[in-house]
Design a protein around this motif. Structure first.
Motif, mmCIF file in Angstrom:
data_model
loop_
_atom_site.group_PDB
_atom_site.id
_atom_site.type_symbol
_atom_site.label_atom_id
_atom_site.label_comp_id
_atom_site.label_asym_id
_atom_site.label_seq_id
_atom_site.Cartn_x
_atom_site.Cartn_y
_atom_site.Cartn_z
ATOM 1 N N HIS A 177 0.808 4.874 1.531
ATOM 2 C CA HIS A 177 1.206 4.889 0.118
ATOM 3 C C HIS A 177 0.087 4.307 -0.750
ATOM 4 O O HIS A 177 -0.682 3.459 -0.307
ATOM 5 C CB HIS A 177 2.529 4.150 -0.103
ATOM 6 C CG HIS A 177 2.454 2.697 0.210
ATOM 7 N ND1 HIS A 177 2.589 2.194 1.480
ATOM 8 C CD2 HIS A 177 2.216 1.630 -0.593
ATOM 9 C CE1 HIS A 177 2.457 0.879 1.446
ATOM 10 N NE2 HIS A 177 2.215 0.515 0.209
ATOM 11 N N GLU A 233 3.068 10.856 3.940
ATOM 12 C CA GLU A 233 4.415 10.457 4.375
ATOM 13 C C GLU A 233 4.577 10.297 5.882
ATOM 14 O O GLU A 233 5.117 9.281 6.339
ATOM 15 C CB GLU A 233 5.452 11.438 3.814
ATOM 16 C CG GLU A 233 5.624 11.297 2.317
ATOM 17 C CD GLU A 233 6.497 12.370 1.698
ATOM 18 O OE1 GLU A 233 7.125 13.159 2.450
ATOM 19 O OE2 GLU A 233 6.549 12.435 0.463
ATOM 20 N N ASP A 292 3.190 6.872 7.017
ATOM 21 C CA ASP A 292 3.618 5.684 6.255
ATOM 22 C C ASP A 292 2.537 5.196 5.298
ATOM 23 O O ASP A 292 2.405 3.995 5.058
ATOM 24 C CB ASP A 292 4.038 4.544 7.192
ATOM 25 C CG ASP A 292 5.251 4.903 8.032
ATOM 26 O OD1 ASP A 292 6.132 5.613 7.513
ATOM 27 O OD2 ASP A 292 5.303 4.496 9.202
ATOM 28 N N ASP A 300 0.345 13.605 -1.392
ATOM 29 C CA ASP A 300 1.452 12.707 -1.038
ATOM 30 C C ASP A 300 2.198 13.169 0.211
ATOM 31 O O ASP A 300 2.555 12.348 1.054
ATOM 32 C CB ASP A 300 2.430 12.552 -2.203
ATOM 33 C CG ASP A 300 1.845 11.740 -3.330
ATOM 34 O OD1 ASP A 300 1.348 10.634 -3.072
ATOM 35 O OD2 ASP A 300 1.863 12.220 -4.474
ATOM 36 N N GLU A 301 2.405 14.464 0.344
ATOM 37 C CA GLU A 301 3.130 14.962 1.517
ATOM 38 C C GLU A 301 2.329 14.756 2.804
ATOM 39 O O GLU A 301 2.910 14.670 3.880
ATOM 40 C CB GLU A 301 3.518 16.429 1.335
ATOM 41 C CG GLU A 301 2.358 17.385 1.304
ATOM 42 C CD GLU A 301 2.714 18.776 0.790
ATOM 43 O OE1 GLU A 301 2.128 19.740 1.323
ATOM 44 O OE2 GLU A 301 3.534 18.893 -0.115
#
Length: 136
Positions: free
Chosen positions: A64, A59, A62, A55-56
């Protein structure tokens, strides 16, 4: 449109991602996706580390998750494995994420412990119809 994305991608060291996002919105560049089908996943410490860190890496680009680790309801053919779909503002962001140092650092944690395929692909613009493919 592909020439625009390629040119911006090649200039990534000189142009910021926020600038690319703004230009993409103005010119109607559509979202892009990282799509993976994984099977034979060996859930161990390396996979757990990968899941805790991925997840990091998304980020700054952008990115997801839209789908993560789901087995679909197969209505034709056979299941290729667990499905993962990650959305990005455009293909430039998707490529830059995949090639980023942060993602490349954790990538072996997944590839050494699973089999599957990953592709980066453009989405379609709003209002797209299947017959639009015939006009290309």
């Amino acid at each position: 449109m592909d020439i625009f994305c390629f040119t911006i991608f090649e200039m990534k060291d000189f142009i910021s991602l926020p600038f690319i996002s703004k230009v993409s919105k103005i010119y109607g560049v559509m979202s892009a996706y990282a799509v993976a089908y994984l099977d034979e996943i060996n859930v161990n410490r390396e996979i757990i580390t990968y899941l805790n860190r991925v997840d990091e890496t998304l980020e700054p680009f952008d990115g997801h998750f839209l789908v993560h680790g789901k087995k679909g309801d197969v209505v034709e053919g056979s299941s290729p494995g667990l499905c993962i779909i990650i959305e990005f503002p455009d293909l430039v962001h998707a490529r830059n994420w995949y090639l980023s140092g942060a993602y490349q650092e954790i990538l072996p944690l997944r590839t050494n412990n699973s089999e599957g395929s990953v592709i980066l692909i453009d989405g379609v613009p709003p209002g797209y119809r299947a017959s639009d493919l015939l006009r290309k």
